[in-house]
Scaffold this active site. Structure first.
Site, PDB file in Angstrom:
ATOM      1  N   ARG A 144       0.820  -1.307   0.027  1.00 30.79           N
ATOM      2  CA  ARG A 144      -0.143   0.066  -0.093  1.00 30.79           C
ATOM      3  C   ARG A 144       0.952   1.382   0.042  1.00 30.79           C
ATOM      4  O   ARG A 144       0.278   2.367  -0.435  1.00 30.79           O
ATOM      5  CB  ARG A 144      -0.891  -0.103   1.159  1.00 30.79           C
ATOM      6  N   ASP A 151     -15.879   9.179   8.624  1.00 29.75           N
ATOM      7  CA  ASP A 151     -14.871   8.316   8.454  1.00 29.75           C
ATOM      8  C   ASP A 151     -13.672   9.243   8.896  1.00 29.75           C
ATOM      9  O   ASP A 151     -13.607  10.372   8.748  1.00 29.75           O
ATOM     10  CB  ASP A 151     -14.677   7.701   7.123  1.00 29.75           C
TER      11      ASP A 151
HETATM   12  C1  LIG Z   1     -14.193  -1.916   6.637  1.00 30.83           C
HETATM   13  S1  LIG Z   1     -14.971  -0.234   6.394  1.00 30.83           S
HETATM   14  C2  LIG Z   1     -16.688  -0.463   6.935  1.00 30.83           C
HETATM   15  C3  LIG Z   1     -17.479   0.257   6.273  1.00 30.83           C
HETATM   16  C4  LIG Z   1     -19.134   0.190   6.601  1.00 30.83           C
HETATM   17  N1  LIG Z   1     -19.345   0.592   7.792  1.00 30.83           N
HETATM   18  C5  LIG Z   1     -19.331  -1.148   6.087  1.00 30.83           C
HETATM   19  O1  LIG Z   1     -19.612  -2.151   7.086  1.00 30.83           O
HETATM   20  O2  LIG Z   1     -19.677  -1.667   5.001  1.00 30.83           O
HETATM   21  C6  LIG Z   1     -14.294   0.691   8.061  1.00 30.83           C
HETATM   22  C7  LIG Z   1     -14.226   1.929   7.950  1.00 30.83           C
HETATM   23  O3  LIG Z   1     -13.655   2.513   9.090  1.00 30.83           O
HETATM   24  C8  LIG Z   1     -12.898   3.614   9.185  1.00 30.83           C
HETATM   25  N2  LIG Z   1     -12.060   3.939  10.151  1.00 30.83           N
HETATM   26  C9  LIG Z   1     -11.054   2.961  10.691  1.00 30.83           C
HETATM   27  N3  LIG Z   1     -10.191   3.426  11.621  1.00 30.83           N
HETATM   28  C10 LIG Z   1     -10.893   4.611  12.083  1.00 30.83           C
HETATM   29  C11 LIG Z   1     -11.011   5.568  13.008  1.00 30.83           C
HETATM   30  N4  LIG Z   1     -10.231   5.326  13.956  1.00 30.83           N
HETATM   31  N5  LIG Z   1     -11.803   6.390  13.113  1.00 30.83           N
HETATM   32  C12 LIG Z   1     -12.559   6.748  12.075  1.00 30.83           C
HETATM   33  N6  LIG Z   1     -12.941   5.913  11.098  1.00 30.83           N
HETATM   34  C13 LIG Z   1     -12.087   4.923  11.052  1.00 30.83           C
HETATM   35  C14 LIG Z   1     -12.049   3.162   7.682  1.00 30.83           C
HETATM   36  O4  LIG Z   1     -11.309   4.271   7.077  1.00 30.83           O
HETATM   37  C15 LIG Z   1     -13.022   2.344   7.154  1.00 30.83           C
HETATM   38  O5  LIG Z   1     -13.428   3.393   5.878  1.00 30.83           O
END
Ligand SMILES: C[S@@+](CC[C@H](N)C(=O)[O-])C[C@H]1O[C@@H](n2cnc3c(N)ncnc32)[C@H](O)[C@@H]1O
Length: 291
Positions: free
Chosen positions: A46, A160
């Site tokens: 990445r 996010d």
């Molecule tokens: C796997 S995606 C899940 C998306 C959606 N909720 C779903 O279930 O399809 C996880 C998201 O959490 C966000 N994320 C991870 N750590 C985070 C943090 N500390 N604060 C805010 N967002 C975060 C990531 O950028 C990512 O877009």
């Protein structure tokens, strides 16, 4: 930039143990995400794009740039974009949308006024919304509910940490292959075909877009700058990357913005057992705020 294995075949530049430790420390402190050595190949691959853009020739040089140079602060946004996992889909874990429509919304409904349903503005927070498929799915479900009920409106906050996914979510434009899970009836109502026949893309209709807003928010922040109190919070497939104390702290903070009796949805592979949090389980991966 990449180490050549042979003609046309390349492998990403390697990450030194020192750089890996420094990245892990940052990722765990800033994002709450735990990292293991199993993530090394992922991290290596990445970061290649960032190295290319910054014209750096090693991951150690990138580490120095990130943590020790004046440009490092700004680069951290790109680093976070590169290391977060943003997998999502329209109608992901579809039982939740059925539960929302059939059970949660009817149980939250305000008392009728005489013979009429009471006017109702439902507030929903999609926490960790990635590229927007989840909040727009919710918007479709709520819009359908509202048309059946009448005197109903809704607003959705999507948050996010990744600026890249939020920028995509704001456009509300998706490749056609992404919309397979959307039922055909809803596709016809809520998705517009691109005017350019060359582009196999759709866009969410303005009536839904206007009800969804996006903000950057880091779950690790001590306080969330969110004023609303929500009826429903979707927090799915995010805390799987957090350790238990972090999960507990984040859910307690989310619950400050969830009304008593409001619903918290988490991912089907996530468990809240053993956490000291003010919710009770009411269905698979669905909880209600106590108090
Ligand atoms: C796997 S995606 C899940 C998306 C959606 N909720 C779903 O279930 O399809 C996880 C998201 O959490 C966000 N994320 C991870 N750590 C985070 C943090 N500390 N604060 C805010 N967002 C975060 C990531 O950028 C990512 O877009």
């Amino acid at each position: 930039m990449t180490a050549l294995l042979g003609e046309g075949v390349s492998t990403p530049l390697r990450i030194s143990p020192e750089s890996f430790r420094a990245f892990c420390r940052f990722i765990t402190t800033e994002l709450g995400i735990k990292m293991s050595e199993a993530k090394i190949p992922l991290l290596q691959s990445r970061l290649q794009r960032r190295l290319r853009i910054l014209q750096l020739d090693s991951i150690d040089a990138y580490r120095e740039y990130l943590f020790e140079s004046p440009g490092g602060e700004a680069e951290r946004v790109n680093f976070i974009d590169a290391v977060t996992t943003n997998k999502t889909d329209f109608f992901r874990e579809p039982q939740h949308f059925e539960f929302l429509d059939q059970e949660a919304l009817p149980s939250l409904e305000p008392r009728p006024v005489g013979d009429l349903p009471a006017p109702w503005l439902l507030k929903l927070w999609c926490a960790g919304c990635s590229t927007g498929e989840e909040p727009y799915t919710l918007a479709m479900v709520l819009s359908e509910f509202g048309q059946r009920r009448g005197r109903f409106d809704f607003s959705i906050l999507g948050t996010d940490i990744s600026t890249r996914v939020l920028a995509h979510a704001e456009t509300a434009i998706y490749d056609e292959e992404r919309i397979d899970p959307v039922p055909p009836l809803l596709r016809g109502r809520y998705l517009l075909q691109s005017k350019d026949p060359e582009k196999a893309q759709v866009r969410i209709v303005p009536a839904l877009r206007s009800r969804v807003r996006f903000h950057r928010l880091n779950f690790m922040d001590p306080e969330y700058p969110v004023r609303d109190v929500f009826d429903v919070i979707f927090f799915r497939n995010v805390m799987i990357y957090f350790d238990k104390p972090t999960q507990e702290a984040v859910i307690n903070k989310l619950c400050r913005n969830l009304r008593p009796g409001g619903y918290l949805f988490v991912g089907h592979s996530e468990s809240l057992s053993g956490l000291r949090i003010p919710v009770e389980q009411v269905a698979t991966a669905v909880y209600r705020r106590l108090g």
